[in-house]
Design an enzyme around this catalytic site. Structure first.
Site, mmCIF file in Angstrom:
data_model
loop_
_atom_site.group_PDB
_atom_site.id
_atom_site.type_symbol
_atom_site.label_atom_id
_atom_site.label_comp_id
_atom_site.label_asym_id
_atom_site.label_seq_id
_atom_site.Cartn_x
_atom_site.Cartn_y
_atom_site.Cartn_z
ATOM 1 N N HIS A 33 147.842 45.870 -28.834
ATOM 2 C CA HIS A 33 148.561 45.888 -30.119
ATOM 3 C C HIS A 33 149.322 47.204 -30.291
ATOM 4 O O HIS A 33 150.516 47.215 -30.616
ATOM 5 C CB HIS A 33 147.537 45.698 -31.249
ATOM 6 C CG HIS A 33 148.094 45.802 -32.625
ATOM 7 N ND1 HIS A 33 148.157 44.725 -33.494
ATOM 8 C CD2 HIS A 33 148.609 46.856 -33.333
ATOM 9 C CE1 HIS A 33 148.677 45.108 -34.647
ATOM 10 N NE2 HIS A 33 148.955 46.404 -34.573
ATOM 11 N N GLU A 34 148.642 48.326 -30.076
ATOM 12 C CA GLU A 34 149.273 49.633 -30.257
ATOM 13 C C GLU A 34 150.308 49.917 -29.164
ATOM 14 O O GLU A 34 151.345 50.526 -29.430
ATOM 15 C CB GLU A 34 148.205 50.732 -30.295
ATOM 16 C CG GLU A 34 147.228 50.625 -31.450
ATOM 17 C CD GLU A 34 147.917 50.632 -32.814
ATOM 18 O OE1 GLU A 34 148.978 51.278 -32.944
ATOM 19 O OE2 GLU A 34 147.408 49.976 -33.740
ATOM 20 N N HIS A 37 153.549 48.371 -30.115
ATOM 21 C CA HIS A 37 154.303 49.242 -31.021
ATOM 22 C C HIS A 37 155.036 50.328 -30.232
ATOM 23 O O HIS A 37 156.241 50.548 -30.412
ATOM 24 C CB HIS A 37 153.355 49.925 -32.017
ATOM 25 C CG HIS A 37 152.815 49.047 -33.088
ATOM 26 N ND1 HIS A 37 153.593 48.173 -33.800
ATOM 27 C CD2 HIS A 37 151.550 48.941 -33.601
ATOM 28 C CE1 HIS A 37 152.834 47.549 -34.698
ATOM 29 N NE2 HIS A 37 151.595 47.994 -34.587
#
Length: 228
Positions: A33-34, A37
């Site tokens: 997820h990170e 980003h």
């Protein structure tokens, strides 16, 4: 509290299947997820992000101990936020919104991957899930894994700072309104935590997650419908 306990399932192995699903999410999916980003920000022009140690899937770069513990115990948690410098973007608000969106998208992708594994087993080895043996706990593990990913995606898309959904909302707001949100972000974050603690968001989150989960189930079942 563990989902299995909330649903009244006190079986040790059921709880263990859920714990394994959460640990997989903590050490694999939250970093994914990170990373999503960070990678998106890098591709959109924030090249400085490569010096912040976040363009990696290494859990040590992303896992927040308190966020991981909260996810394990209470069903919601977080990783270390990726620091993004919007000044490096040609269109700061738009690109920040896109960067924010990619985190929940990563969770949906992870949920779809789990759903495809589930559907493949259900299609080609249906007896594996039958009974109360090892296959049943694999069934529970995959079910928890998919549903938790969906819940995290929906939760992060709420248009409330500091969640990802707020950055998407900011695309459509005037700069003055955006500055107001940033000014009071700490207070809004405390209110958000209180709402989670009191269960105020439980019903709307469950409602939205249910619809997204149905979509994921339909989408992942579609490729295997030709074999039935």
């Amino acid at each position: 509290m563990l989902i299995s306990l909330l649903s009244g399932k006190l079986d040790f192995y059921s709880a263990l299947a859920e714990v394994f699903a959460i640990l997989l999410i903590i050490f694999i999916i939250l970093p994914f997820h990170e990373w999503a980003h960070a990678f998106t920000a890098y591709k959109l022009g924030d090249t400085s992000i490569q010096y912040r140690g976040r363009l990696t899937l290494n859990p040590l770069a992303h896992v927040d101990p308190f966020g991981a513990l909260a996810l394990l115990l209470f069903g919601f948690g977080w990783a270390k936020p990726v620091p993004v410098d919007a000044r490096n973007f040609k269109k700061p608000k738009l690109y920040m919104g896109i960067v924010a969106l990619m985190g929940p998208v990563a969770n949906i992708v992870a949920a779809i991957a789990g759903g495809l594994i589930f559907q493949a087993i259900a299609t080609f080895a249906p007896s594996f899930f039958a009974g109360q043996g090892f296959g049943y706990y694999v069934y529970l593990f995959l079910s928890y894994y998919v549903s938790i990913n969906v819940s995290l995606a929906v939760f992060n898309l709420l248009p409330i700072p500091p969640l990802d959904g707020s950055k998407i909302l900011f695309i459509f707001l005037p700069d003055k309104a955006v500055m107001w949100f940033y000014k009071y972000q700490q207070i809004i974050s405390i209110i958000l935590i209180a709402m989670l603690w009191l269960g105020v968001l439980s019903i709307p989150l469950s409602f939205l997650s249910g619809y997204v989960l149905k979509f994921v189930n339909w989408l992942t079942a579609l490729p295997f419908s030709f074999f039935k």
